[in-house]
Design a protein around this motif. Structure first.
Motif, short mmCIF file in Angstrom:
data_model
loop_
_atom_site.label_atom_id
_atom_site.label_comp_id
_atom_site.label_asym_id
_atom_site.label_seq_id
_atom_site.Cartn_x
_atom_site.Cartn_y
_atom_site.Cartn_z
N UNK A 24 0.78 -1.23 0.00
CA UNK A 24 0.00 0.00 0.00
C UNK A 24 0.82 1.28 0.00
N UNK A 25 2.05 1.24 -0.46
CA UNK A 25 2.91 2.42 -0.51
C UNK A 25 2.36 3.42 -1.52
N UNK A 26 2.35 4.70 -1.15
CA UNK A 26 1.95 5.78 -2.04
C UNK A 26 3.10 6.77 -2.16
N UNK A 27 3.30 7.26 -3.39
CA UNK A 27 4.43 8.14 -3.66
C UNK A 27 3.94 9.38 -4.39
N UNK A 28 4.38 10.56 -3.94
CA UNK A 28 4.07 11.82 -4.60
C UNK A 28 5.13 12.09 -5.66
N UNK A 29 4.69 12.33 -6.90
CA UNK A 29 5.62 12.58 -7.99
C UNK A 29 5.13 13.75 -8.85
N UNK A 30 6.07 14.37 -9.55
CA UNK A 30 5.70 15.36 -10.55
C UNK A 30 5.19 14.66 -11.79
N UNK A 31 4.11 15.18 -12.33
CA UNK A 31 3.52 14.58 -13.52
C UNK A 31 4.48 14.64 -14.71
N UNK A 32 5.19 15.74 -14.86
CA UNK A 32 6.09 15.93 -15.98
C UNK A 32 7.56 15.80 -15.60
N UNK A 33 7.86 15.48 -14.36
CA UNK A 33 9.23 15.35 -13.92
C UNK A 33 9.72 13.91 -13.98
N UNK A 34 10.81 13.63 -13.27
CA UNK A 34 11.30 12.26 -13.21
C UNK A 34 10.33 11.41 -12.40
N UNK A 35 10.01 10.22 -12.92
CA UNK A 35 9.08 9.33 -12.25
C UNK A 35 9.76 7.98 -12.03
N UNK A 36 9.45 7.37 -10.90
CA UNK A 36 10.08 6.10 -10.58
C UNK A 36 9.76 5.05 -11.64
N UNK A 37 10.63 4.07 -11.77
CA UNK A 37 10.36 2.98 -12.69
C UNK A 37 10.52 1.65 -11.96
N UNK A 38 10.38 0.57 -12.68
CA UNK A 38 10.40 -0.76 -12.08
C UNK A 38 11.73 -1.08 -11.41
N UNK A 39 12.80 -0.45 -11.88
CA UNK A 39 14.11 -0.72 -11.28
C UNK A 39 14.11 -0.49 -9.77
N UNK A 40 13.35 0.51 -9.31
CA UNK A 40 13.30 0.81 -7.88
C UNK A 40 12.73 -0.37 -7.09
N UNK A 41 11.69 -0.99 -7.62
CA UNK A 41 11.06 -2.14 -6.96
C UNK A 41 12.01 -3.33 -6.94
N UNK A 42 12.65 -3.59 -8.09
CA UNK A 42 13.56 -4.71 -8.18
C UNK A 42 14.77 -4.51 -7.26
N UNK A 43 15.26 -3.29 -7.17
CA UNK A 43 16.39 -3.00 -6.28
C UNK A 43 16.01 -3.24 -4.82
N UNK A 44 14.84 -2.77 -4.41
CA UNK A 44 14.42 -2.95 -3.02
C UNK A 44 14.32 -4.43 -2.67
N UNK A 45 13.72 -5.22 -3.57
CA UNK A 45 13.58 -6.66 -3.31
C UNK A 45 14.94 -7.34 -3.25
N UNK A 46 15.83 -6.99 -4.17
CA UNK A 46 17.17 -7.58 -4.22
C UNK A 46 17.97 -7.22 -2.96
N UNK A 47 17.94 -5.96 -2.57
CA UNK A 47 18.68 -5.53 -1.38
C UNK A 47 18.16 -6.22 -0.13
N UNK A 48 16.84 -6.38 -0.05
CA UNK A 48 16.25 -7.05 1.11
C UNK A 48 16.66 -8.51 1.16
N UNK A 49 16.79 -9.14 0.00
CA UNK A 49 17.16 -10.55 -0.05
C UNK A 49 18.64 -10.77 0.22
#
Length: 267
Positions: A24-49
């Motif tokens: 249920x994580x929610x993130x505030x982002x700029x509509x036209x700015x830099x937006x997170x991508x899938x790499x962030x999710x994969x990095x978090x899972x990898x680091x946790x493992x």
């Protein structure tokens, strides 16, 4: 009243509230700015493992907080210090901490990772993570949007600076997890080894089974050369929910009853 209503009312005209992960994580982002991508999710899972199961965590270049929030909430790591350079992005990071009720679990820090020696205590973290700018400063056309440019190109820091900051912050035996384009694999492994951050685990990311790798995840240990283990490849797309492969889909599915309409990671 919809519990998201106050959050939505607080958004600026150029902002969106986006969901990510299974917690249920929610993130505030700029509509036209830099937006997170899938790499962030994969990095978090990898680091946790791969990383330490206990002890303080540091994210270098935290942006709007996606990796830090996922580590704290979805993967139960922390506390997390989230270091971000840009004041406007840091302000959204602070708002995200409150929106996700992560006060005391994620601590937003405003500062330049190149100044880690003055900003952070030496050896104070068991795990460091970073989803840094991927493109060299001289590569490609610079975005006219300053926030997007700093997030995507090595204008304010390069790989050597990220590695040096991680080295300073890590406790002996602690680990750093990074994600980079596959084309920079030899360079990054060299930077890590030169700093006596010895690569321990490597995982290549492929869009599809038959496609070449586009990214890699690496975990390295401070002052401990225990040999490198190459993990099975991570396949992003498949026939699972959302068009993802089963492993990625398991990281992305929202909690029961929560709409996934707001999940907008770039792939």
């Amino acid at each position: 009243m919809n519990p998201l209503t106050p959050m939505l009312e607080a958004l600026g005209p150029d902002e969106t509230l986006d969901a990510i992960g299974t917690a249920g994580i929610r993130v505030v982002q700029r509509r036209q700015g830099y937006r997170f991508n899938l790499d962030a999710v994969l990095l978090a899972a990898f680091a946790a493992a791969e990383g330490a199961q206990e002890g303080p965590v540091l994210e270098l270049g935290a942006g709007s907080g996606v990796v830090s929030f996922l580590l704290a909430r979805q993967f139960h790591r922390g506390p997390v210090d989230a270091l971000e350079l840009q004041p406007t992005v840091h302000a959204r990071l602070e708002r995200g901490v409150k929106l996700n009720a992560l006060e005391g679990q994620v601590r937003p820090l405003l500062g330049d990772l190149r100044e880690a020696r003055t900003l952070l205590p030496p050896g104070g973290h068991a795990l460091v993570v970073s989803n840094p700018p991927y493109r060299r400063a001289s590569a490609g056309v610079r975005s006219p949007d300053e926030e997007r440019a700093l997030s995507k190109q090595e204008l304010a820091c390069d790989a050597a600076a990220v590695v040096a900051a991680a080295r300073h912050a890590l406790a002996p035996g602690g680990g750093v997890s990074l994600v980079y384009p596959a084309a920079r694999l030899a360079e990054i492994l060299g930077e890590l080894t030169a700093a006596r951050l010895f690569p321990r685990a490597l995982r290549l990311i492929h869009a599809r089974v038959e496609a070449p790798a586009t990214r890699f995840l690496v975990h390295a240990l401070r002052d401990q050369d225990r040999g490198l283990e190459v993990r099975p490849p991570l396949i992003v797309h498949g026939e699972g929910p959302g068009g993802y492969g089963p492993e990625v889909a398991a990281l992305m599915d929202p909690p029961s009853g929560q709409s996934s309409d707001a999940v907008q990671p770039e792939t």
